[in-house]
Scaffold this motif. Structure first.
Motif, short mmCIF file in Angstrom:
data_model
loop_
_atom_site.label_atom_id
_atom_site.label_comp_id
_atom_site.label_asym_id
_atom_site.label_seq_id
_atom_site.Cartn_x
_atom_site.Cartn_y
_atom_site.Cartn_z
N SER A 35 5.25 3.73 -1.57
CA SER A 35 6.28 4.18 -0.38
C SER A 35 5.66 5.24 0.20
O SER A 35 4.50 6.00 -0.54
CB SER A 35 7.42 4.48 -0.76
N PRO A 36 5.71 5.87 1.34
CA PRO A 36 5.16 7.18 2.03
C PRO A 36 5.48 8.21 1.27
O PRO A 36 4.73 9.16 1.27
CB PRO A 36 5.79 6.92 3.34
N ASP A 37 6.55 8.24 0.58
CA ASP A 37 7.34 9.51 -0.16
C ASP A 37 6.27 9.83 -1.64
O ASP A 37 6.53 10.57 -2.09
CB ASP A 37 8.61 9.59 -0.19
N GLU A 38 5.75 8.63 -2.09
CA GLU A 38 5.21 8.81 -3.32
C GLU A 38 3.93 9.84 -3.15
O GLU A 38 3.10 9.85 -2.22
CB GLU A 38 4.64 7.55 -3.90
N GLU A 39 3.95 10.37 -4.59
CA GLU A 39 2.77 11.22 -4.62
C GLU A 39 1.46 10.41 -4.74
O GLU A 39 1.13 9.30 -4.96
CB GLU A 39 2.53 12.06 -5.98
N PHE A 40 0.38 10.73 -3.82
CA PHE A 40 -0.79 10.20 -3.74
C PHE A 40 -1.69 9.89 -5.01
O PHE A 40 -2.32 8.79 -5.06
CB PHE A 40 -1.74 10.69 -2.68
N GLU A 41 -1.36 10.42 -6.01
CA GLU A 41 -1.87 10.28 -7.38
C GLU A 41 -1.40 8.81 -7.98
O GLU A 41 -2.25 7.93 -8.45
CB GLU A 41 -1.56 11.37 -8.75
N MET A 42 -0.26 8.52 -7.56
CA MET A 42 0.09 7.04 -7.91
C MET A 42 -0.74 5.94 -6.88
O MET A 42 -0.92 4.97 -7.90
CB MET A 42 1.90 6.89 -7.41
N ALA A 43 -0.99 6.19 -5.90
CA ALA A 43 -1.92 5.34 -5.31
C ALA A 43 -3.28 5.16 -5.91
O ALA A 43 -3.68 4.21 -5.89
CB ALA A 43 -2.07 5.64 -3.81
N ILE A 44 -3.71 6.35 -6.20
CA ILE A 44 -5.09 6.47 -6.85
C ILE A 44 -4.90 5.52 -8.14
O ILE A 44 -5.71 4.70 -8.52
CB ILE A 44 -5.49 7.98 -7.04
N ARG A 45 -3.85 5.76 -8.87
CA ARG A 45 -3.69 5.40 -10.19
C ARG A 45 -3.44 3.71 -10.04
O ARG A 45 -4.17 2.78 -10.85
CB ARG A 45 -2.60 5.63 -10.91
N LEU A 46 -2.77 3.06 -9.08
CA LEU A 46 -2.55 1.83 -8.87
C LEU A 46 -3.98 1.02 -8.56
O LEU A 46 -4.30 0.03 -8.53
CB LEU A 46 -1.57 1.53 -7.82
N LEU A 47 -4.50 1.92 -7.53
CA LEU A 47 -5.83 1.33 -6.84
C LEU A 47 -7.01 1.19 -7.93
O LEU A 47 -7.62 0.12 -8.04
CB LEU A 47 -6.65 2.06 -5.71
N SER A 48 -7.07 2.12 -8.93
CA SER A 48 -8.02 2.30 -9.67
C SER A 48 -7.60 1.27 -10.86
O SER A 48 -8.50 0.44 -11.60
CB SER A 48 -8.42 3.43 -10.38
N LYS A 49 -6.45 1.11 -11.36
CA LYS A 49 -6.08 0.49 -12.45
C LYS A 49 -6.13 -1.18 -12.34
O LYS A 49 -6.67 -1.88 -13.35
CB LYS A 49 -4.69 0.84 -13.07
N HIS A 50 -5.83 -1.48 -11.18
CA HIS A 50 -5.79 -2.76 -10.94
C HIS A 50 -7.10 -3.42 -9.97
O HIS A 50 -7.09 -4.66 -9.58
CB HIS A 50 -4.63 -3.31 -10.12
N HIS A 51 -8.08 -2.32 -9.89
CA HIS A 51 -9.23 -2.70 -9.05
C HIS A 51 -8.86 -3.26 -7.79
O HIS A 51 -9.63 -4.05 -6.97
CB HIS A 51 -10.10 -3.54 -9.92
N PHE A 52 -7.84 -2.77 -7.14
CA PHE A 52 -7.66 -3.16 -5.56
C PHE A 52 -8.21 -2.43 -4.62
O PHE A 52 -8.88 -1.18 -5.17
CB PHE A 52 -6.32 -2.81 -5.27
N LYS A 53 -8.51 -2.72 -3.51
CA LYS A 53 -9.13 -2.34 -2.49
C LYS A 53 -8.21 -1.61 -1.60
O LYS A 53 -8.63 -0.51 -0.92
CB LYS A 53 -10.26 -3.24 -1.76
N LYS A 54 -7.17 -2.18 -1.38
CA LYS A 54 -6.25 -1.50 -0.60
C LYS A 54 -4.40 -1.81 -1.20
O LYS A 54 -4.49 -2.82 -1.59
CB LYS A 54 -6.17 -1.83 1.01
N LEU A 55 -3.74 -0.96 -0.51
CA LEU A 55 -2.39 -1.25 -1.07
C LEU A 55 -1.39 -1.09 0.26
O LEU A 55 -1.85 -0.24 1.01
CB LEU A 55 -1.83 -0.30 -2.08
N PRO A 56 -0.48 -1.93 0.36
CA PRO A 56 0.26 -1.92 1.72
C PRO A 56 1.40 -0.45 1.26
O PRO A 56 1.72 -0.37 0.10
CB PRO A 56 1.41 -2.92 1.59
N VAL A 57 1.82 0.10 2.38
CA VAL A 57 2.88 1.27 2.28
C VAL A 57 3.98 0.75 2.70
O VAL A 57 4.09 0.08 4.02
CB VAL A 57 2.30 2.58 2.96
#
Length: 159
Positions: free
Chosen positions: A101-123
């Motif tokens: 979500s737009p309100d989440e800390e950006f560290e969450m996005a970093i964790r998800l992208l790195s853990k799951h090897h995603f290139k991008k996540l929708p917001v």
């Protein structure tokens, strides 16, 4: 810092009924590697990437007869042309779609992208609408711009 501080707001999306041909045009003309798939209300229903397209277009050996058919002159191009008319819903990822979500800390996005090897996540906002995209490249670019400035404490850690 929140996801909204790093996300791309100018997003490209496709509908499940759009064709692979239309998807490729969007990916190529905008130099992007994937897009959210949304319904008529811009609600997230899937994700589709250039990797999904390549996996779909790659010839699949179906025994000796299948290999001979695909290798014959002209047939491979015909098969690809036909596959380009396939709806995106046939190749998109539909299950376990992760988003932030737009309100989440950006560290969450970093964790998800790195853990799951995603290139991008929708917001996705509270109403379930796609309002942005956050990618590994965007995070790296923004971290560099925001945090590695000479007047920033973190600069001395990396410099």
């Amino acid at each position: 810092m929140e996801v909204r501080d790093f996300m791309i707001r100018k997003i490209f999306t496709v509908k499940p009924s759009d064709t692979v041909r239309e998807l490729l045009h969007i990916l190529n003309s905008n130099r992007i590697g994937g897009v959210p798939v949304v319904d008529d209300n811009d609600h997230l229903v899937g994700m589709v990437s250039d990797g999904d397209v390549l996996r779909y277009l790659a010839p699949k050996p179906l025994g000796i007869a299948g290999l001979v058919y695909i290798i014959e002159d002209g047939d491979m191009e015909d098969v690809l042309q036909e596959k380009l008319n396939t709806p995106v819903k046939e190749i998109m990822t539909k299950r376990n779609i992760l988003y932030v979500s737009p309100d989440e800390e950006f560290e969450m996005a970093i964790r998800l992208l790195s853990k799951h090897h995603f290139k991008k996540l929708p917001v996705v906002n509270g109403a379930g609408r796609v309002v942005g995209v956050i990618s590994r490249g965007d995070l790296i670019n923004n971290i560099s711009k925001r945090l590695l400035q000479p007047d920033n404490e973190l600069f001395s850690l990396f410099g």
